[in-house]
Write a protein that holds these residues in place. Structure first.
Motif, PDB file in Angstrom:
ATOM      1  N   LYS A 127       0.886  -1.155  -0.144  1.00 45.89           N
ATOM      2  CA  LYS A 127       0.033   0.011  -0.084  1.00 45.89           C
ATOM      3  C   LYS A 127       0.756   1.143   0.052  1.00 45.89           C
ATOM      4  O   LYS A 127       0.573   2.245  -0.446  1.00 45.89           O
ATOM      5  N   ASP A 128       2.145   1.312   0.525  1.00 47.69           N
ATOM      6  CA  ASP A 128       2.971   2.331   0.602  1.00 47.69           C
ATOM      7  C   ASP A 128       3.180   2.848  -0.705  1.00 47.69           C
ATOM      8  O   ASP A 128       3.745   4.204  -0.834  1.00 47.69           O
ATOM      9  N   PHE A 129       3.039   2.270  -1.768  1.00 40.94           N
ATOM     10  CA  PHE A 129       3.526   2.744  -3.155  1.00 40.94           C
ATOM     11  C   PHE A 129       2.673   3.783  -3.499  1.00 40.94           C
ATOM     12  O   PHE A 129       2.821   4.435  -4.608  1.00 40.94           O
ATOM     13  N   ALA A 130       1.456   3.879  -2.877  1.00 37.34           N
ATOM     14  CA  ALA A 130       0.546   4.748  -3.198  1.00 37.34           C
ATOM     15  C   ALA A 130       1.088   6.410  -3.379  1.00 37.34           C
ATOM     16  O   ALA A 130       0.358   7.236  -3.910  1.00 37.34           O
ATOM     17  N   GLN A 131       1.856   6.420  -2.429  1.00 34.29           N
ATOM     18  CA  GLN A 131       2.648   7.746  -2.322  1.00 34.29           C
ATOM     19  C   GLN A 131       3.387   8.259  -3.733  1.00 34.29           C
ATOM     20  O   GLN A 131       3.295   9.354  -3.751  1.00 34.29           O
ATOM     21  N   LYS A 158      -6.861   9.045  -3.712  1.00 32.69           N
ATOM     22  CA  LYS A 158      -7.708  10.350  -2.811  1.00 32.69           C
ATOM     23  C   LYS A 158      -8.702   9.421  -2.530  1.00 32.69           C
ATOM     24  O   LYS A 158      -9.194   9.715  -1.110  1.00 32.69           O
ATOM     25  N   GLU A 159      -9.587   8.847  -3.101  1.00 39.84           N
ATOM     26  CA  GLU A 159     -10.933   8.190  -2.615  1.00 39.84           C
ATOM     27  C   GLU A 159     -10.454   7.262  -1.479  1.00 39.84           C
ATOM     28  O   GLU A 159     -11.218   7.214  -0.517  1.00 39.84           O
ATOM     29  N   LYS A 160      -9.707   6.297  -1.893  1.00 41.41           N
ATOM     30  CA  LYS A 160      -9.413   5.255  -0.966  1.00 41.41           C
ATOM     31  C   LYS A 160      -8.674   5.873   0.279  1.00 41.41           C
ATOM     32  O   LYS A 160      -9.205   5.119   1.297  1.00 41.41           O
ATOM     33  N   TRP A 161      -7.857   6.526   0.280  1.00 38.88           N
ATOM     34  CA  TRP A 161      -7.041   7.130   1.598  1.00 38.88           C
ATOM     35  C   TRP A 161      -7.900   8.303   2.346  1.00 38.88           C
ATOM     36  O   TRP A 161      -7.392   8.722   3.318  1.00 38.88           O
ATOM     37  N   LYS A 162      -8.976   8.893   1.429  1.00 37.66           N
ATOM     38  CA  LYS A 162      -9.666  10.199   2.075  1.00 37.66           C
ATOM     39  C   LYS A 162      -8.579  11.022   2.248  1.00 37.66           C
ATOM     40  O   LYS A 162      -8.560  11.803   3.363  1.00 37.66           O
ATOM     41  N   GLN A 168       0.451  12.339   0.644  1.00 34.85           N
ATOM     42  CA  GLN A 168      -0.261  12.436   2.067  1.00 34.85           C
ATOM     43  C   GLN A 168      -0.281  11.019   2.496  1.00 34.85           C
ATOM     44  O   GLN A 168      -0.519  11.113   3.879  1.00 34.85           O
ATOM     45  N   VAL A 169      -0.301  10.143   1.700  1.00 31.21           N
ATOM     46  CA  VAL A 169      -0.261   8.524   2.304  1.00 31.21           C
ATOM     47  C   VAL A 169       1.052   8.544   3.345  1.00 31.21           C
ATOM     48  O   VAL A 169       1.025   7.805   4.113  1.00 31.21           O
ATOM     49  N   ILE A 170       2.023   9.195   2.980  1.00 30.95           N
ATOM     50  CA  ILE A 170       3.231   9.311   3.932  1.00 30.95           C
ATOM     51  C   ILE A 170       2.825   9.849   5.117  1.00 30.95           C
ATOM     52  O   ILE A 170       3.087   9.181   6.385  1.00 30.95           O
ATOM     53  N   ASP A 171       1.930  10.827   5.403  1.00 35.42           N
ATOM     54  CA  ASP A 171       1.727  11.481   6.507  1.00 35.42           C
ATOM     55  C   ASP A 171       0.593  10.471   7.644  1.00 35.42           C
ATOM     56  O   ASP A 171       0.643  10.480   8.547  1.00 35.42           O
TER      57      ASP A 171
END
Length: 413
Positions: A127-131, A158-162, A168-171
């Motif tokens: 999942k971290d590749f989303a960044q 954006k939709e999956k992680w809100k 912002q996946v990192i944050d």
């Protein structure tokens, strides 16, 4: 590496073992996924990136990074070289660099690919590749339990992680943590709370500057664990500036080395994949390869001797007495050891070498010949090897020979 582990777990309960006893589960799973991607997506460029076994930059700043994971399965030691061999036959470049994770090399390649206006797909289950997702870089996310895939762009992330943007996946991970990598995060903050905080403060740094706007335990934890949050962000951030050499021309898709790939598929018994890649021709080549492997006694150089005379038996006994071990077998007229009559003794102490001692039918004459071997069988300095030794030792005992160990029975080894 995620495809390696994905293949391992996919076949963990029912591994693929060749007729030669080789476990090819990981190479098979990896190759199956690779062929599917090549056939379906038809990429113009492709590369594969692996982790190395040593510690990385993240381990240096946080020794417990991924520290909760079990040791890698033993089959990886042989599987990864096999996968390297397969990728070499496909003419697909492989990258790895000590001190860095595969994620970092992939991130570095993806950033450069974006500069060259490539449309890039990151094949992973992580999942971290989303960044890393941008307008031209997509997450090609494989299911951990099936062959299905999900292609995710900016809007899907954006939709999956809100969140408002993929980085912002990192944050999110710096606050929430990541149990799969043992990234700690902040106590009491889960995914939804992290999303709410980022919606208000945008990023971790701004959040930590404005903890006075928070209340109670949440404020206390963030202020007390600000160092942990910053560390978690550092661990979760994919390094996109790894100093290693690569060029996109090397990644340009080329035709595989057909002969080499065919030989590997035959050796690893990738029968279904072979038909998929080579068609009916694969069966013909596989059968031809099998025929080459089939051997008769005429194809093998052997040294089989008959020890029939007293001098020949004496020479054999002298030769066997010089060995640390020899194997033997009693040739008899019956499997019933009480009624069996000895008709011969077979000996060997080296590959493709054997001696046969024919024994007289008359029991008295037979025992007379056997007595010549009594000292040899009673020698405790020589190991006696055989298959179902209990039978042979009993037969010898009926003829007055009490063989002494050490013994090694291949039937119960």
């Amino acid at each position: 590496m995620v495809l390696i582990f994905r293949s391992h777990f996919a076949f963990s309960r029912n591994p693929r073992i060749t007729n030669q006893g080789k476990n090819v589960s990981i190479p098979y799973g990896f190759t199956s996924t690779l062929i599917k991607i090549l056939e379906k997506e038809k990429p113009t460029h492709i590369a594969v990136v692996f982790d190395t076994t040593g510690p990385t930059q993240r381990h240096l700043i946080f020794p417990d990074y991924k520290g909760h994971r079990d040791n890698a399965p033993e089959e990886l030691d042989t599987a990864i070289p096999d996968v390297d061999q397969i990728l070499g036959a496909f003419n697909i470049p492989v990258y790895r660099l000590g001190g860095y994770e595969a994620d970092d090399l992939i991130g570095t390649i993806a950033i450069e690919a974006e500069k060259e206006t490539f449309e890039t797909y990151l094949v992973t289950t992580d999942k971290d590749f989303a960044q890393l997702v941008t307008d031209t870089t997509y997450l090609y996310r494989l299911s951990s339990r099936s062959d299905a895939e999900e292609i995710m762009g900016v809007e899907q992330i954006k939709e999956k992680w809100k969140i408002q943007r993929p980085e912002q996946v990192i944050d999110i991970l710096s606050l929430w943590g990541d149990s799969s990598d043992n990234i700690p995060g902040v106590t009491g903050i889960g995914e939804k709370t992290a999303q709410k905080l980022l919606a208000q403060f945008d990023n971790l740094e701004n959040l930590l500057k404005n903890t006075d706007q928070l209340k109670g335990k949440q404020r206390e934890n963030l202020e007390n664990e600000s160092g942990v949050a910053k560390l978690s962000k550092q661990l979760a951030t994919i390094d996109c500036e790894v100093p290693f050499e690569f060029n996109f021309e090397d990644m340009r898709r080329r035709s595989p080395d057909i002969t080499r790939l065919n030989d590997i598929f035959i050796e690893f018994e990738f029968n279904q994949l072979g038909k998929r890649v080579f068609g009916d021709l694969f069966d013909q080549q596989k059968d031809a390869a099998k025929a080459e492997l089939l051997q008769t006694i005429n194809d093998i150089e052997v040294n089989y001797q008959l020890a029939e005379t007293a001098d020949e038996r004496s020479n054999l006994i002298n030769l066997l007495s010089q060995q640390s071990a020899f194997c033997f077998d009693c040739e008899t007229t019956s499997l019933d050891k009480k009624n069996a009559q000895l008709v011969g003794l077979a000996f060997s102490f080296d590959a493709q070498t054997g001696f046969f001692v024919p024994l007289p039918i008359d029991r008295y004459e037979c025992k007379s010949v056997l007595d010549e071997f009594q000292t040899l069988f009673e020698d405790t300095g020589i190991e006696k090897v055989g298959q179902n030794l209990k039978y042979d030792l009993t037969v010898l005992r009926w003829y007055g020979i009490e063989a002494k160990g050490p013994f090694f029975d291949t039937m119960i080894a």
